[in-house]
Design a protein around this motif. Structure first.
Motif, PDB file in Angstrom:
ATOM      1  N   GLU A 181      40.657 -91.604   2.505  1.00  8.43           N
ATOM      2  CA  GLU A 181      41.421 -91.384   1.266  1.00  8.43           C
ATOM      3  C   GLU A 181      42.421 -92.523   1.028  1.00  8.43           C
ATOM      4  N   ILE A 182      43.071 -92.965   2.098  1.00 11.11           N
ATOM      5  CA  ILE A 182      44.056 -94.051   1.952  1.00 11.11           C
ATOM      6  C   ILE A 182      43.335 -95.364   1.610  1.00 11.11           C
ATOM      7  N   ALA A 183      42.217 -95.623   2.302  1.00  9.11           N
ATOM      8  CA  ALA A 183      41.445 -96.840   2.016  1.00  9.11           C
ATOM      9  C   ALA A 183      40.943 -96.829   0.566  1.00  9.11           C
ATOM     10  N   ASP A 184      40.554 -95.653   0.080  1.00  2.08           N
ATOM     11  CA  ASP A 184      40.093 -95.545  -1.312  1.00  2.08           C
ATOM     12  C   ASP A 184      41.215 -95.812  -2.315  1.00  2.08           C
ATOM     13  N   ALA A 185      42.411 -95.318  -2.002  1.00  2.00           N
ATOM     14  CA  ALA A 185      43.561 -95.575  -2.890  1.00  2.00           C
ATOM     15  C   ALA A 185      43.777 -97.087  -3.027  1.00  2.00           C
ATOM     16  N   LEU A 186      43.621 -97.808  -1.906  1.00  3.35           N
ATOM     17  CA  LEU A 186      43.780 -99.266  -1.933  1.00  3.35           C
ATOM     18  C   LEU A 186      42.582 -99.936  -2.624  1.00  3.35           C
TER      19      LEU A 186
END
Length: 515
Positions: free
Chosen positions: A503-508
């Protein structure tokens, strides 16, 4: 008289006899550190004996860590699976068939809590081989240290965090180079204030060498990348005398015994000059500290027990070259992840070198050897030629974007393979002294059911956490990635709310795009 030409793997000609070298008036622990970064080297303290481990689930890896600590390992080193390295959760379609295979699957802070269960982070140093998602894994480690009540000013370890060599040699990048560099300098800045003993980057020649470079190319491309990281941090307004102390390097140790030792000695001298040119006045900021791993690509599936001898030679060269930390490969790694028996003999190899061989009794045992001193000089000259060429291109990012490094490495790998195939380079058990039966039956297997286990854990996590708080934290990361705010505190906040790595990688990804 034979007219055969003798050369190192980098093509440096080796003379029949060396009868002089320049006088050695350098002292260890003093600029330019050719002879080592400590005045007393291993008489004061042996190198850190790290064994790289991590496979399948956090639960299984935790058992291996307790085993290694019980055997006398002095630092842990975490291998992550491919989905974790490229920012996908275990339940993502891109993760299919790869979960837990080449390292441990980490989807959230929950997994990190399990991975280090029963291990006080304040009492160990941990090295994490992670690059594109380094900011997220470091955030999880910091979050766990906080939960354990550790003083963040005291916890120590290393994240690899070296994205440039991913573009050049390894391929587990996510975002474009300039956005990736932003994450790296955010980590530099955050850690210099909040986690000052953490090594924020391990600039890696290891994978450049594994991809087929020569020793000289490994040295030159690694230091050129290091120079690019220094410039990026200086451009961000950081003080080189502060942040350069937290950079470390990660080198390969290959088969050519003396060339490898010369490479390590040249590396220290060259880095001291590079940092001084960029304004470092503090000796500690001019020192090149490095971890070494024996050469994975030198291990053979044929007659795997021969690898015990290869690894011993390589480990001895790393120690004679003055490494600060060492991982010795398992003899069965050309076939699978190391079995417990192979991991133990690899660690015992280091312990025997450290406590029985006598090579640690004096600071720089090979100093003054006409051969080693001349070879150190020649390796250095050849490496500067590459660095000058990369500087003329405008630095490593440009050299990578124009495919220069990748093509140089590929040409060397091709030449090396041709030499093995036509028999001009001998590989014992592969193209000479071969036998029918290899004699190794036990290999380490990872079951595909791990993906199901991890997916179940993710479902449970998402049902139990505060999903509104998670969404707010992720939105904040995505928006802030567009500006100049340091992202590390926001990533730590998201991790503490149990946002997942994917989820964090996708936000970036939504802000930076993919490369």
């Amino acid at each position: 008289m034979s007219d055969k030409k003798y050369t190192t793997t980098s093509g440096i000609e080796i003379k029949e006899l060396y009868i002089s070298s320049k006088p050695m008036d350098e002292k260890p622990g003093e600029y330019p550190f050719t002879r080592g970064i400590q005045k007393d080297m291993y008489r004061g303290r042996l190198w850190t004996m790290r064994q790289y481990a991590g496979f399948s689930t956090a639960e299984e890896s935790n058992k291996r860590y307790h085993y290694l600590l019980g055997q006398g390992t002095t630092g842990l080193s975490v291998a992550f699976d491919l989905p974790t390295q490229i920012g996908y959760d275990s339940d993502h379609e891109m993760a299919d068939g790869e979960v837990g295979k080449v390292g441990v699957a980490i989807d959230s802070l929950k997994d990190i809590e399990i991975l280090f269960d029963g291990i006080e982070l304040k009492n160990i140093t941990t090295s994490m081989t992670i690059n594109a998602t380094a900011s997220i894994l470091l955030a999880m480690y910091i979050a766990l240290a906080k939960k354990q009540g550790a003083d963040l000013k005291q916890i120590s370890g290393t994240i690899q965090n070296d994205i440039l060599k991913e573009y050049a040699a390894r391929g587990t990048y996510i975002y474009p180079p300039k956005q990736s560099m932003r994450l790296i300098t955010d980590i530099f800045e955050f850690c210099s204030k909040e986690v000052p003993k953490w090594n924020t980057i391990s600039i890696s020649g290891y994978h450049i060498r594994e991809a087929g470079s020569t020793a000289v190319q490994e040295l030159a491309f690694t230091l050129a990348n290091g120079k690019t990281y220094l410039r990026a941090a200086i451009d961000k307004g950081l003080d080189i005398n502060v942040f350069a102390k937290r950079l470390s390097f990660f080198f390969n140790c290959h088969n050519n015994f003396f060339e490898e030792i010369a490479k390590f000695r040249a590396a220290r001298r060259m880095w001291a000059k590079i940092t001084r040119e960029l304004g470092a006045t503090d000796e500690k900021a001019q020192m090149l500290r490095f971890h070494t791993q024996t050469g994975g690509s030198t291990l053979t599936a044929q007659q795997p027990l021969n690898n015990v001898i290869r690894v011993t030679n390589q480990a001895m060269a790393a120690v004679l070259g003055g490494t600060q930390s060492l991982h010795t490969n398992g003899y069965d790694e050309a076939l699978s992840l190391p079995t417990e028996a192979a991991a133990k003999i690899a660690l015992r190899t280091q312990q025997i070198i450290g406590f029985e061989s006598g090579v640690t009794d004096t600071v720089d045992p090979l100093a003054g050897s006409f051969f080693v001193e001349n070879l150190t000089d020649e390796v250095e000259v050849a490496a500067w030629a590459y660095i000058d060429k990369i500087d003329a291109m405008g630095g490593s990012v440009n050299a990578i974007e124009s495919d220069y490094m990748q093509q140089e490495i590929a040409a060397s790998a091709y030449a090396y393979q041709n030499e093995i195939e036509d028999g001009t380079r001998i590989s014992v058990g592969v193209n000479k002294f071969t036998q029918k039966e290899e004699g190794l039956t036990e290999v380490f297997n990872i079951d595909d059911s791990i993906r199901k286990l991890q997916t179940d854990k993710l479902e449970k996590l998402k049902a139990e956490r505060n999903n509104i708080a998670v969404k707010e934290a992720l939105d904040l990361i995505q928006v802030s990635a567009m500006g100049n705010l340091n992202l590390m505190p926001l990533i730590i906040d998201a991790v503490e709310k149990y946002a997942t790595l994917g989820e964090i990688a996708d936000a970036l990804r939504n802000s930076f795009g993919e490369y």
